[in-house]
Design a protein around this motif. Structure first.
Motif, PDB file in Angstrom:
ATOM      1  N   ASN A 185       0.825  -1.209   0.000  1.00 33.40           N
ATOM      2  CA  ASN A 185       0.000   0.000   0.000  1.00 33.40           C
ATOM      3  C   ASN A 185       0.858   1.257   0.000  1.00 33.40           C
ATOM      4  OD1 ASN A 185       0.658   0.534   2.902  1.00 33.40           O
ATOM      5  ND2 ASN A 185      -0.441  -1.406   3.142  1.00 33.40           N
ATOM      6  N   LEU A 186       0.200   2.409   0.015  1.00 33.87           N
ATOM      7  CA  LEU A 186       0.922   3.678  -0.088  1.00 33.87           C
ATOM      8  C   LEU A 186       1.824   3.926   1.104  1.00 33.87           C
ATOM      9  CD1 LEU A 186      -1.394   6.701   0.745  1.00 33.87           C
ATOM     10  CD2 LEU A 186      -2.035   4.344   1.278  1.00 33.87           C
ATOM     11  N   TRP A 187       1.447   3.438   2.309  1.00 35.68           N
ATOM     12  CA  TRP A 187       2.278   3.676   3.480  1.00 35.68           C
ATOM     13  C   TRP A 187       3.535   2.812   3.464  1.00 35.68           C
ATOM     14  CZ3 TRP A 187      -3.178   3.202   4.598  1.00 35.68           C
ATOM     15  CH2 TRP A 187      -3.790   4.437   4.778  1.00 35.68           C
ATOM     16  N   ALA A 188       3.416   1.581   2.984  1.00 38.61           N
ATOM     17  CA  ALA A 188       4.611   0.746   2.834  1.00 38.61           C
ATOM     18  C   ALA A 188       5.561   1.374   1.822  1.00 38.61           C
ATOM     19  CB  ALA A 188       4.211  -0.660   2.393  1.00 38.61           C
ATOM     20  N   ASP A 189       5.003   1.866   0.713  1.00 39.00           N
ATOM     21  CA  ASP A 189       5.834   2.524  -0.289  1.00 39.00           C
ATOM     22  C   ASP A 189       6.442   3.806   0.256  1.00 39.00           C
ATOM     23  OD1 ASP A 189       6.569   2.760  -3.295  1.00 39.00           O
ATOM     24  OD2 ASP A 189       5.659   4.697  -2.827  1.00 39.00           O
ATOM     25  N   GLY A 190       5.663   4.563   1.037  1.00 41.33           N
ATOM     26  CA  GLY A 190       6.203   5.777   1.640  1.00 41.33           C
ATOM     27  C   GLY A 190       7.355   5.479   2.583  1.00 41.33           C
ATOM     28  N   LEU A 201       4.241  12.110   4.466  1.00 38.85           N
ATOM     29  CA  LEU A 201       4.129  12.847   3.204  1.00 38.85           C
ATOM     30  C   LEU A 201       3.038  12.263   2.311  1.00 38.85           C
ATOM     31  CD1 LEU A 201       7.867  13.566   2.289  1.00 38.85           C
ATOM     32  CD2 LEU A 201       6.124  15.208   3.015  1.00 38.85           C
ATOM     33  N   VAL A 202       3.043  10.949   2.128  1.00 43.31           N
ATOM     34  CA  VAL A 202       2.035  10.348   1.244  1.00 43.31           C
ATOM     35  C   VAL A 202       0.642  10.471   1.844  1.00 43.31           C
ATOM     36  CG1 VAL A 202       3.682   8.753   0.172  1.00 43.31           C
ATOM     37  CG2 VAL A 202       2.399   8.014   2.193  1.00 43.31           C
ATOM     38  N   SER A 203       0.550  10.479   3.180  1.00 42.65           N
ATOM     39  CA  SER A 203      -0.750  10.656   3.823  1.00 42.65           C
ATOM     40  C   SER A 203      -1.296  12.057   3.563  1.00 42.65           C
ATOM     41  CB  SER A 203      -0.638  10.409   5.326  1.00 42.65           C
ATOM     42  OG  SER A 203      -0.197   9.092   5.596  1.00 42.65           O
ATOM     43  N   LEU A 204      -0.424  13.065   3.628  1.00 38.94           N
ATOM     44  CA  LEU A 204      -0.850  14.432   3.360  1.00 38.94           C
ATOM     45  C   LEU A 204      -1.261  14.604   1.909  1.00 38.94           C
ATOM     46  CD1 LEU A 204       1.864  16.424   5.384  1.00 38.94           C
ATOM     47  CD2 LEU A 204      -0.546  16.087   5.980  1.00 38.94           C
ATOM     48  N   VAL A 205      -0.499  14.015   1.005  1.00 39.58           N
ATOM     49  CA  VAL A 205      -0.834  14.114  -0.417  1.00 39.58           C
ATOM     50  C   VAL A 205      -2.169  13.421  -0.690  1.00 39.58           C
ATOM     51  CG1 VAL A 205      -0.138  13.469  -2.759  1.00 39.58           C
ATOM     52  CG2 VAL A 205       1.561  14.327  -1.143  1.00 39.58           C
ATOM     53  N   LEU A 206      -2.375  12.242  -0.101  1.00 38.60           N
ATOM     54  CA  LEU A 206      -3.643  11.539  -0.286  1.00 38.60           C
ATOM     55  C   LEU A 206      -4.806  12.364   0.274  1.00 38.60           C
ATOM     56  CD1 LEU A 206      -5.231   9.027  -1.140  1.00 38.60           C
ATOM     57  CD2 LEU A 206      -4.781   8.070   1.131  1.00 38.60           C
ATOM     58  N   GLY A 207      -4.607  13.003   1.423  1.00 42.15           N
ATOM     59  CA  GLY A 207      -5.647  13.851   1.974  1.00 42.15           C
ATOM     60  C   GLY A 207      -6.003  14.990   1.034  1.00 42.15           C
ATOM     61  N   PHE A 208      -5.004  15.582   0.392  1.00 39.24           N
ATOM     62  CA  PHE A 208      -5.261  16.655  -0.567  1.00 39.24           C
ATOM     63  C   PHE A 208      -6.016  16.129  -1.781  1.00 39.24           C
ATOM     64  CE2 PHE A 208      -3.786  19.155  -4.294  1.00 39.24           C
ATOM     65  CZ  PHE A 208      -4.347  20.378  -3.946  1.00 39.24           C
ATOM     66  N   ILE A 209      -5.658  14.945  -2.260  1.00 41.17           N
ATOM     67  CA  ILE A 209      -6.352  14.340  -3.400  1.00 41.17           C
ATOM     68  C   ILE A 209      -7.804  14.059  -3.049  1.00 41.17           C
ATOM     69  CG2 ILE A 209      -6.459  12.284  -4.873  1.00 41.17           C
ATOM     70  CD1 ILE A 209      -3.391  12.160  -4.638  1.00 41.17           C
ATOM     71  N   MET A 210      -8.056  13.550  -1.840  1.00 35.42           N
ATOM     72  CA  MET A 210      -9.432  13.280  -1.433  1.00 35.42           C
ATOM     73  C   MET A 210     -10.233  14.570  -1.247  1.00 35.42           C
ATOM     74  SD  MET A 210     -10.012  10.023  -1.382  1.00 35.42           S
ATOM     75  CE  MET A 210      -9.021  10.023  -2.892  1.00 35.42           C
ATOM     76  N   TRP A 211      -9.554  15.656  -0.863  1.00 34.30           N
ATOM     77  CA  TRP A 211     -10.234  16.950  -0.780  1.00 34.30           C
ATOM     78  C   TRP A 211     -10.680  17.407  -2.170  1.00 34.30           C
ATOM     79  CZ3 TRP A 211      -8.676  21.730  -2.834  1.00 34.30           C
ATOM     80  CH2 TRP A 211      -9.460  22.819  -2.439  1.00 34.30           C
ATOM     81  N   ILE A 212      -9.818  17.191  -3.164  1.00 42.27           N
ATOM     82  CA  ILE A 212     -10.192  17.514  -4.541  1.00 42.27           C
ATOM     83  C   ILE A 212     -11.372  16.662  -4.982  1.00 42.27           C
ATOM     84  CG2 ILE A 212      -9.407  17.434  -6.951  1.00 42.27           C
ATOM     85  CD1 ILE A 212      -6.605  18.079  -5.964  1.00 42.27           C
ATOM     86  N   ALA A 239      -1.065  -0.656  -3.958  1.00 39.00           N
ATOM     87  CA  ALA A 239      -0.239   0.108  -4.893  1.00 39.00           C
ATOM     88  C   ALA A 239       0.279   1.362  -4.217  1.00 39.00           C
ATOM     89  CB  ALA A 239      -1.047   0.484  -6.141  1.00 39.00           C
ATOM     90  N   SER A 240       1.380   1.888  -4.752  1.00 30.05           N
ATOM     91  CA  SER A 240       1.902   3.159  -4.272  1.00 30.05           C
ATOM     92  C   SER A 240       0.999   4.286  -4.736  1.00 30.05           C
ATOM     93  CB  SER A 240       3.323   3.377  -4.803  1.00 30.05           C
ATOM     94  OG  SER A 240       3.306   3.485  -6.218  1.00 30.05           O
ATOM     95  N   LEU A 241       1.162   5.451  -4.130  1.00 31.21           N
ATOM     96  CA  LEU A 241       0.301   6.576  -4.464  1.00 31.21           C
ATOM     97  C   LEU A 241       0.523   7.034  -5.904  1.00 31.21           C
ATOM     98  CD1 LEU A 241      -1.843   8.470  -3.381  1.00 31.21           C
ATOM     99  CD2 LEU A 241      -0.027   9.997  -2.597  1.00 31.21           C
ATOM    100  N   GLN A 242       1.786   7.051  -6.362  1.00 30.44           N
ATOM    101  CA  GLN A 242       2.057   7.476  -7.730  1.00 30.44           C
ATOM    102  C   GLN A 242       1.520   6.479  -8.751  1.00 30.44           C
ATOM    103  OE1 GLN A 242       4.302   7.050  -5.340  1.00 30.44           O
ATOM    104  NE2 GLN A 242       6.093   5.874  -5.999  1.00 30.44           N
ATOM    105  N   THR A 243       1.581   5.179  -8.432  1.00 31.20           N
ATOM    106  CA  THR A 243       0.988   4.168  -9.310  1.00 31.20           C
ATOM    107  C   THR A 243      -0.523   4.281  -9.320  1.00 31.20           C
ATOM    108  OG1 THR A 243       2.834   2.658  -8.888  1.00 31.20           O
ATOM    109  CG2 THR A 243       0.793   1.686  -9.736  1.00 31.20           C
TER     110      THR A 243
END
Length: 293
Positions: A185-190, A201-212, A239-243
Protein backbone atom coordinates in the motif's frame (compact mmCIF):
# COMPACT_ATOMS: atom_id res chain seq x y z
CA UNK A 1 -5.54 -20.73 -9.98
CA UNK A 2 -2.54 -21.75 -12.11
CA UNK A 3 -4.49 -20.78 -15.25
CA UNK A 4 -5.12 -17.35 -13.76
CA UNK A 5 -1.44 -16.66 -13.14
CA UNK A 6 -0.44 -18.12 -16.50
CA UNK A 7 -2.90 -15.84 -18.30
CA UNK A 8 -1.70 -12.87 -16.27
CA UNK A 9 1.93 -13.63 -17.17
CA UNK A 10 1.05 -13.94 -20.85
CA UNK A 11 -0.71 -10.57 -20.78
CA UNK A 12 2.31 -8.99 -19.10
CA UNK A 13 4.60 -10.39 -21.81
CA UNK A 14 2.33 -9.08 -24.57
CA UNK A 15 2.24 -5.57 -23.10
CA UNK A 16 6.02 -5.63 -22.68
CA UNK A 17 6.44 -5.94 -26.47
CA UNK A 18 4.19 -2.95 -27.23
CA UNK A 19 4.37 0.78 -26.43
CA UNK A 20 3.84 1.50 -22.71
CA UNK A 21 0.75 3.58 -23.44
CA UNK A 22 -1.10 0.37 -24.39
CA UNK A 23 -0.69 -1.02 -20.87
CA UNK A 24 -1.86 2.27 -19.38
CA UNK A 25 -4.96 2.40 -21.56
CA UNK A 26 -5.81 -1.22 -20.76
CA UNK A 27 -5.50 -0.57 -17.02
CA UNK A 28 -7.67 2.53 -17.35
CA UNK A 29 -10.26 0.49 -19.21
CA UNK A 30 -10.81 -1.70 -16.13
CA UNK A 31 -10.18 0.77 -13.31
CA UNK A 32 -11.70 3.95 -14.78
CA UNK A 33 -13.93 3.50 -17.82
CA UNK A 34 -15.88 0.43 -16.71
CA UNK A 35 -16.07 1.70 -13.13
CA UNK A 36 -17.63 4.94 -14.39
CA UNK A 37 -20.14 3.01 -16.49
CA UNK A 38 -21.17 0.88 -13.51
CA UNK A 39 -21.29 3.79 -11.07
CA UNK A 40 -23.22 6.03 -13.46
CA UNK A 41 -25.70 3.29 -14.31
CA UNK A 42 -26.30 2.29 -10.70
CA UNK A 43 -26.56 5.86 -9.41
CA UNK A 44 -28.97 7.02 -12.10
CA UNK A 45 -30.84 3.73 -12.69
CA UNK A 46 -29.59 3.36 -16.27
CA UNK A 47 -29.37 -0.41 -16.79
CA UNK A 48 -27.76 -0.13 -20.22
CA UNK A 49 -24.68 1.49 -18.66
CA UNK A 50 -24.62 -1.19 -15.97
CA UNK A 51 -24.67 -3.88 -18.65
CA UNK A 52 -21.80 -2.20 -20.53
CA UNK A 53 -19.76 -1.94 -17.32
CA UNK A 54 -20.31 -5.58 -16.36
CA UNK A 55 -19.48 -6.80 -19.88
CA UNK A 56 -16.37 -4.61 -19.93
CA UNK A 57 -15.06 -5.97 -16.63
CA UNK A 58 -15.61 -9.56 -17.79
CA UNK A 59 -13.74 -8.78 -21.02
CA UNK A 60 -10.90 -7.19 -19.04
CA UNK A 61 -10.64 -10.25 -16.79
CA UNK A 62 -10.63 -12.64 -19.78
CA UNK A 63 -7.55 -10.85 -21.13
CA UNK A 64 -5.45 -10.16 -18.03
CA UNK A 65 -7.05 -12.29 -15.27
CA UNK A 66 -7.21 -9.38 -12.84
CA UNK A 67 -9.38 -10.71 -10.02
CA UNK A 68 -9.87 -7.27 -8.47
CA UNK A 69 -11.50 -6.06 -11.68
CA UNK A 70 -13.84 -9.05 -11.81
CA UNK A 71 -14.88 -8.85 -8.15
CA UNK A 72 -15.49 -5.11 -8.48
CA UNK A 73 -18.83 -5.92 -10.16
CA UNK A 74 -20.57 -7.68 -7.22
CA UNK A 75 -18.78 -5.34 -4.82
CA UNK A 76 -20.26 -2.24 -6.47
CA UNK A 77 -23.69 -3.86 -6.76
CA UNK A 78 -23.74 -4.64 -3.03
CA UNK A 79 -22.55 -1.14 -2.12
CA UNK A 80 -25.20 0.45 -4.33
CA UNK A 81 -28.01 -1.61 -2.80
CA UNK A 82 -26.75 -0.96 0.74
CA UNK A 83 -26.49 2.80 0.26
CA UNK A 84 -29.93 3.13 -1.25
CA UNK A 85 -31.71 1.03 1.38
CA UNK A 86 -29.66 1.33 4.57
CA UNK A 87 -27.52 4.46 4.27
CA UNK A 88 -27.76 5.27 7.98
CA UNK A 89 -26.30 1.85 8.84
CA UNK A 90 -23.80 1.66 6.01
CA UNK A 91 -20.73 1.58 8.29
CA UNK A 92 -22.09 -1.34 10.30
CA UNK A 93 -23.03 -3.14 7.10
CA UNK A 94 -19.45 -2.86 5.85
CA UNK A 95 -18.15 -4.44 9.04
CA UNK A 96 -20.67 -7.28 9.07
CA UNK A 97 -20.23 -7.70 5.33
CA UNK A 98 -16.51 -8.35 5.78
CA UNK A 99 -17.23 -10.88 8.53
CA UNK A 100 -19.81 -12.56 6.31
CA UNK A 101 -17.37 -12.62 3.39
CA UNK A 102 -14.82 -14.47 5.52
CA UNK A 103 -17.39 -17.01 6.77
CA UNK A 104 -18.84 -17.64 3.30
CA UNK A 105 -15.37 -17.97 1.75
CA UNK A 106 -14.32 -20.59 4.28
CA UNK A 107 -17.58 -22.53 3.87
CA UNK A 108 -17.29 -22.50 0.06
CA UNK A 109 -13.74 -23.82 0.19
CA UNK A 110 -14.62 -26.52 2.72
CA UNK A 111 -17.88 -27.69 1.15
CA UNK A 112 -17.36 -27.06 -2.58
CA UNK A 113 -13.73 -26.71 -3.63
CA UNK A 114 -12.02 -28.80 -0.91
CA UNK A 115 -9.08 -26.40 -1.08
CA UNK A 116 -8.44 -22.73 -0.15
CA UNK A 117 -9.49 -21.21 -3.47
CA UNK A 118 -11.97 -18.48 -2.48
CA UNK A 119 -10.19 -17.62 0.77
CA UNK A 120 -6.93 -17.21 -1.15
CA UNK A 121 -8.36 -14.06 -2.71
CA UNK A 122 -11.25 -12.90 -0.53
CA UNK A 123 -9.40 -13.28 2.78
CA UNK A 124 -5.66 -13.72 2.25
CA UNK A 125 -5.20 -11.36 -0.71
CA UNK A 126 -7.69 -8.68 0.31
CA UNK A 127 -7.28 -8.60 4.11
CA UNK A 128 -4.13 -10.41 5.23
CA UNK A 129 -1.58 -9.84 2.47
CA UNK A 130 -1.47 -6.00 2.59
CA UNK A 131 -0.59 -6.18 6.29
CA UNK A 132 2.04 -8.87 5.75
CA UNK A 133 3.68 -6.94 2.90
CA UNK A 134 3.70 -3.75 4.97
CA UNK A 135 5.63 -5.63 7.66
CA UNK A 136 8.06 -6.94 5.02
CA UNK A 137 8.70 -3.43 3.68
CA UNK A 138 9.26 -2.14 7.20
CA UNK A 139 11.58 -5.03 8.04
CA UNK A 140 13.78 -4.49 4.98
CA UNK A 141 13.91 -0.72 4.71
CA UNK A 142 14.47 -0.27 8.45
CA UNK A 143 17.97 -1.62 7.93
CA UNK A 144 18.64 -0.68 4.28
CA UNK A 145 18.92 2.52 2.29
CA UNK A 146 15.72 4.34 1.46
CA UNK A 147 14.83 4.82 -2.20
CA UNK A 148 13.75 8.50 -2.12
CA UNK A 149 11.44 7.86 -5.12
CA UNK A 150 14.55 7.44 -7.30
CA UNK A 151 12.82 4.66 -9.27
CA UNK A 152 9.79 6.87 -9.91
CA UNK A 153 9.34 10.61 -10.53
CA UNK A 154 12.81 11.47 -9.11
CA UNK A 155 14.70 8.98 -11.26
CA UNK A 156 16.51 11.74 -13.15
CA UNK A 157 17.71 13.44 -9.97
CA UNK A 158 18.66 10.57 -7.64
CA UNK A 159 20.49 7.33 -8.38
CA UNK A 160 18.45 4.28 -7.41
CA UNK A 161 20.50 2.09 -5.02
CA UNK A 162 19.05 -1.32 -5.97
CA UNK A 163 18.93 -3.49 -9.08
CA UNK A 164 15.12 -3.80 -9.10
CA UNK A 165 12.14 -1.77 -7.96
CA UNK A 166 10.85 -2.24 -4.37
CA UNK A 167 7.96 -4.63 -5.20
CA UNK A 168 10.26 -7.03 -7.06
CA UNK A 169 13.02 -6.50 -4.47
CA UNK A 170 10.68 -7.55 -1.66
CA UNK A 171 9.36 -10.41 -3.80
CA UNK A 172 12.87 -11.74 -4.36
CA UNK A 173 13.97 -11.47 -0.72
CA UNK A 174 10.83 -12.55 1.15
CA UNK A 175 9.12 -14.79 -1.41
CA UNK A 176 12.31 -16.14 -3.03
CA UNK A 177 11.03 -15.38 -6.51
CA UNK A 178 12.50 -12.48 -8.54
CA UNK A 179 9.39 -12.47 -10.77
CA UNK A 180 7.03 -11.82 -7.83
CA UNK A 181 5.78 -8.24 -7.67
CA UNK A 182 5.03 -7.74 -3.97
CA UNK A 183 2.94 -4.60 -4.35
CA UNK A 184 2.07 -3.00 -1.04
CA UNK A 185 0.00 0.00 0.00
CA UNK A 186 0.92 3.68 -0.09
CA UNK A 187 2.28 3.68 3.48
CA UNK A 188 4.61 0.75 2.83
CA UNK A 189 5.83 2.52 -0.29
CA UNK A 190 6.20 5.78 1.64
CA UNK A 191 8.34 4.05 4.27
CA UNK A 192 10.47 2.44 1.56
CA UNK A 193 11.21 5.89 0.15
CA UNK A 194 11.72 8.07 3.22
CA UNK A 195 10.89 6.15 6.38
CA UNK A 196 8.22 7.55 8.66
CA UNK A 197 8.61 10.96 7.04
CA UNK A 198 7.58 9.32 3.77
CA UNK A 199 4.50 7.83 5.46
CA UNK A 200 3.46 11.29 6.63
CA UNK A 201 4.13 12.85 3.20
CA UNK A 202 2.04 10.35 1.24
CA UNK A 203 -0.75 10.66 3.82
CA UNK A 204 -0.85 14.43 3.36
CA UNK A 205 -0.83 14.11 -0.42
CA UNK A 206 -3.64 11.54 -0.29
CA UNK A 207 -5.65 13.85 1.97
CA UNK A 208 -5.26 16.65 -0.57
CA UNK A 209 -6.35 14.34 -3.40
CA UNK A 210 -9.43 13.28 -1.43
CA UNK A 211 -10.23 16.95 -0.78
CA UNK A 212 -10.19 17.51 -4.54
CA UNK A 213 -12.42 14.48 -5.04
CA UNK A 214 -14.86 15.69 -2.40
CA UNK A 215 -15.00 19.11 -4.05
CA UNK A 216 -15.73 17.59 -7.46
CA UNK A 217 -18.48 15.35 -6.07
CA UNK A 218 -20.08 18.02 -3.89
CA UNK A 219 -23.10 18.55 -6.16
CA UNK A 220 -23.35 14.97 -7.39
CA UNK A 221 -25.28 12.07 -5.79
CA UNK A 222 -23.57 10.53 -2.78
CA UNK A 223 -24.16 7.06 -4.26
CA UNK A 224 -22.13 8.00 -7.33
CA UNK A 225 -19.30 9.34 -5.18
CA UNK A 226 -19.05 6.20 -3.08
CA UNK A 227 -19.31 3.83 -6.06
CA UNK A 228 -16.54 5.61 -7.95
CA UNK A 229 -14.27 5.00 -4.93
CA UNK A 230 -15.12 1.30 -4.52
CA UNK A 231 -12.47 -0.22 -6.80
CA UNK A 232 -9.89 2.60 -6.34
CA UNK A 233 -10.00 2.06 -2.57
CA UNK A 234 -9.05 -1.57 -3.03
CA UNK A 235 -6.38 -0.70 -5.60
CA UNK A 236 -4.85 1.83 -3.21
CA UNK A 237 -4.34 -0.92 -0.63
CA UNK A 238 -2.09 -2.71 -3.14
CA UNK A 239 -0.24 0.11 -4.89
CA UNK A 240 1.90 3.16 -4.27
CA UNK A 241 0.30 6.58 -4.46
CA UNK A 242 2.06 7.48 -7.73
CA UNK A 243 0.99 4.17 -9.31
CA UNK A 244 -2.54 4.72 -8.04
CA UNK A 245 -2.73 8.13 -9.71
CA UNK A 246 -1.08 7.20 -13.02
CA UNK A 247 -1.17 3.49 -13.87
CA UNK A 248 -4.44 2.83 -12.03
CA UNK A 249 -5.88 5.99 -13.53
CA UNK A 250 -7.30 7.85 -10.53
CA UNK A 251 -6.07 11.17 -11.96
CA UNK A 252 -8.00 10.39 -15.14
CA UNK A 253 -11.06 9.48 -13.06
CA UNK A 254 -10.92 12.88 -11.35
CA UNK A 255 -10.80 14.68 -14.69
CA UNK A 256 -13.67 12.60 -16.07
CA UNK A 257 -15.87 13.28 -13.05
CA UNK A 258 -15.04 16.98 -13.18
CA UNK A 259 -16.52 17.35 -16.67
CA UNK A 260 -19.20 14.65 -16.50
CA UNK A 261 -22.73 16.06 -16.90
CA UNK A 262 -25.22 15.49 -14.11
CA UNK A 263 -28.67 14.27 -15.24
CA UNK A 264 -30.18 15.61 -12.02
CA UNK A 265 -29.80 19.10 -13.44
CA UNK A 266 -32.06 18.27 -16.38
CA UNK A 267 -34.41 15.49 -15.27
CA UNK A 268 -37.11 15.05 -12.67
CA UNK A 269 -38.56 11.88 -11.22
CA UNK A 270 -35.44 9.69 -11.16
CA UNK A 271 -35.98 6.66 -8.93
CA UNK A 272 -33.57 7.50 -6.12
CA UNK A 273 -34.16 6.06 -2.71
CA UNK A 274 -32.36 8.98 -1.11
CA UNK A 275 -34.88 11.70 -0.28
CA UNK A 276 -32.32 14.50 -0.47
CA UNK A 277 -31.49 13.68 -4.09
CA UNK A 278 -35.17 13.60 -5.08
CA UNK A 279 -35.76 16.90 -3.29
CA UNK A 280 -32.75 18.46 -5.02
CA UNK A 281 -34.07 17.31 -8.40
CA UNK A 282 -37.54 18.72 -7.78
CA UNK A 283 -36.24 22.05 -6.48
CA UNK A 284 -34.10 22.56 -9.57
CA UNK A 285 -36.71 21.46 -12.05
CA UNK A 286 -37.71 23.88 -14.81
CA UNK A 287 -41.26 22.49 -14.96
CA UNK A 288 -43.94 25.00 -13.99
CA UNK A 289 -45.60 24.36 -10.66
CA UNK A 290 -49.20 23.25 -10.75
CA UNK A 291 -51.82 25.29 -8.98
CA UNK A 292 -54.56 23.44 -7.12
CA UNK A 293 -56.57 26.53 -6.13
Amino acid sequence: MNDVYRLRLQAREVFATHPPILAYVFNWYGSVFNVLLLAYGLAYWKLFYVFLGVAGQILHYSIAANKAVLFSVPFMLIISASLKRWRARFGALIMWGLIGMIVVSVLMDVLLFKRPYVTAFAVVRVILMPGLLTADYYDFFSTHQWAYWSYSFLRYLIVYPYDREPPFLIGQIYFHNPATSANANLWADGFANAGFVGVILVSLVLGFIMWIYDSIMRNKPAVLGVLCLALPSFLLSNASLQTFMSTKGFALLLLWLLFMPDPLKHQVGLRFSDREEITWSLQHSTRPKRSYT
